[in-house]
Design a protein around this motif. Structure first.
Motif, short mmCIF file in Angstrom:
data_model
loop_
_atom_site.label_atom_id
_atom_site.label_comp_id
_atom_site.label_asym_id
_atom_site.label_seq_id
_atom_site.Cartn_x
_atom_site.Cartn_y
_atom_site.Cartn_z
N GLN A 125 -53.60 -3.58 -0.34
CA GLN A 125 -54.15 -4.77 -0.59
C GLN A 125 -53.30 -5.88 -0.61
O GLN A 125 -53.39 -7.20 0.01
CB GLN A 125 -55.13 -4.96 -1.91
CG GLN A 125 -55.74 -5.97 -2.28
CD GLN A 125 -56.45 -5.82 -3.49
OE1 GLN A 125 -56.74 -4.70 -4.08
NE2 GLN A 125 -57.05 -6.86 -4.03
N THR A 126 -52.04 -5.77 -1.35
CA THR A 126 -51.07 -6.88 -1.45
C THR A 126 -50.43 -7.18 0.02
O THR A 126 -50.00 -8.27 0.24
CB THR A 126 -50.29 -6.39 -2.43
OG1 THR A 126 -50.74 -5.91 -3.47
CG2 THR A 126 -48.94 -7.76 -2.54
N GLU A 157 -47.57 -8.32 -9.83
CA GLU A 157 -48.98 -8.22 -10.26
C GLU A 157 -49.99 -6.94 -9.75
O GLU A 157 -50.83 -6.66 -10.27
CB GLU A 157 -49.90 -9.56 -9.91
CG GLU A 157 -49.27 -10.64 -10.70
CD GLU A 157 -50.00 -11.95 -10.20
OE1 GLU A 157 -50.74 -11.87 -9.25
OE2 GLU A 157 -49.80 -13.04 -10.81
N GLN A 158 -49.57 -6.44 -8.79
CA GLN A 158 -50.05 -5.14 -8.17
C GLN A 158 -50.22 -4.26 -9.28
O GLN A 158 -51.32 -3.28 -9.28
CB GLN A 158 -49.58 -4.89 -6.90
CG GLN A 158 -48.50 -4.04 -6.92
CD GLN A 158 -47.95 -3.77 -5.40
OE1 GLN A 158 -48.35 -4.43 -4.33
NE2 GLN A 158 -46.84 -2.87 -5.41
N GLY A 159 -49.12 -3.98 -10.07
CA GLY A 159 -49.11 -2.76 -11.03
C GLY A 159 -50.16 -3.12 -12.07
O GLY A 159 -50.72 -2.09 -12.84
#
Length: 285
Positions: free
Chosen positions: A199-200, A281-283
């Motif tokens: 997604q990222t 931020e993905q985490g």
């Protein structure tokens, strides 16, 4: 009865070349048709393939190899010199020294010609030793190299670069200027290999494409590219009506400075910072 030898026209004398005798006799003895000097001069301007074949001469294709690659590179050269609006199959044929119909053996028409021009322009990055297919020194170095590679392509062919934005991509969901499946695959696979989730990586691809396209289209417009509403005034063109805009008038000199390089670098750094934030931020998702 007229007296023999009196009042009769003299036998037709053919022109000769000093030391060579009658030119037509020499050529005829060797079994070759003759082209007049006038015809030769005309041929320098444009080769008439039909007339050559009718006269028994070799067609242009046997004198100089014509292929798709040569046609596409000549089309790019024509656009670089004369601009995109002036490109036609007839004019391209003139520049190649062949009839326009000869081009259709290699490109179906102008639409395919323009698609081929885009392929060649984007493919130029394959030969750029500074552009990487996969990251070696981290994802930021990878994207910086790629961004500068695209910019070099745009600056090499500013009047042809708008085609990269306007021609249909290989798939409708691809975005220019990274419009080929090969380069999009490299971009996404490179980021995923560096720890970006799917997604990222897609979000970064969209942001990266928008940044490059917007900046480079504006830059090539300043170099003479035909972009319609984005066309700019010539540097010395007269601008009227600034009396009503005192701040613009006062800052006109600063506004007219070419800061493309600085803007590109600063915007690229900001974009990479945004991508780094997205990766952090993905985490949290």
């Amino acid at each position: 009865m007229p007296t023999p030898g009196v009042g009769l026209p003299a036998p037709c004398q053919h022109p000769t070349h000093p030391g060579l005798g009658p030119a037509h006799d020499t050529d005829r003895a060797e079994g070759r048709p003759v082209r007049s000097s006038t015809r030769s001069e005309m041929a320098k301007e444009r080769i008439d393939a039909d007339a050559d074949v009718a006269a028994g001469l070799a067609p242009p294709s046997t004198r100089q190899k014509l292929d798709r690659e040569r046609i596409l590179h000549q089309a790019i050269a024509f656009i670089d010199d004369h601009g995109l609006p002036g490109l036609t199959m007839r004019r391209l044929g003139d520049q190649l020294g062949v009839e326009a119909m000869a081009l259709y053996r290699y490109v179906a028409g102008k639409e395919e010609l323009l698609d081929g021009v885009v392929e060649v322009i984007v493919g130029d990055m394959e030969h750029d030793s500074d552009v990487l297919r996969m990251p070696r020194e981290g994802w930021q170095d990878f994207l910086q190299r790629l961004a500068h590679g695209v910019r070099r392509v745009a600056l090499a062919h500013p009047r042809a670069f708008p085609l990269v934005a306007s021609r249909p991509p290989e798939a409708p969901w691809l975005r220019p200027p990274l419009r080929s499946l090969d380069w999009v695959e490299s971009f996404l696979a490179g980021l995923v290999a560096e720890g970006f989730d799917d997604q990222t990586a897609v979000a970064c691809y969209r942001a990266f494409s928008s940044f490059l396209l917007g900046h480079l289209l504006l830059e090539v417009a300043s170099l003479g590219a035909d972009l319609g509403p984005l066309d700019v005034l010539e540097e010395d063109a007269e601008v009227r009506g600034l009396d009503s805009f005192p701040t613009v008038r006062r800052l006109r000199r600063d506004l007219s400075l070419d800061t493309s390089v600085v803007e590109f670098e600063e915007a690229l750094e900001q974009l990479l910072d945004r991508m780094a934030l997205l990766r952090m931020e993905q985490g949290a998702r």
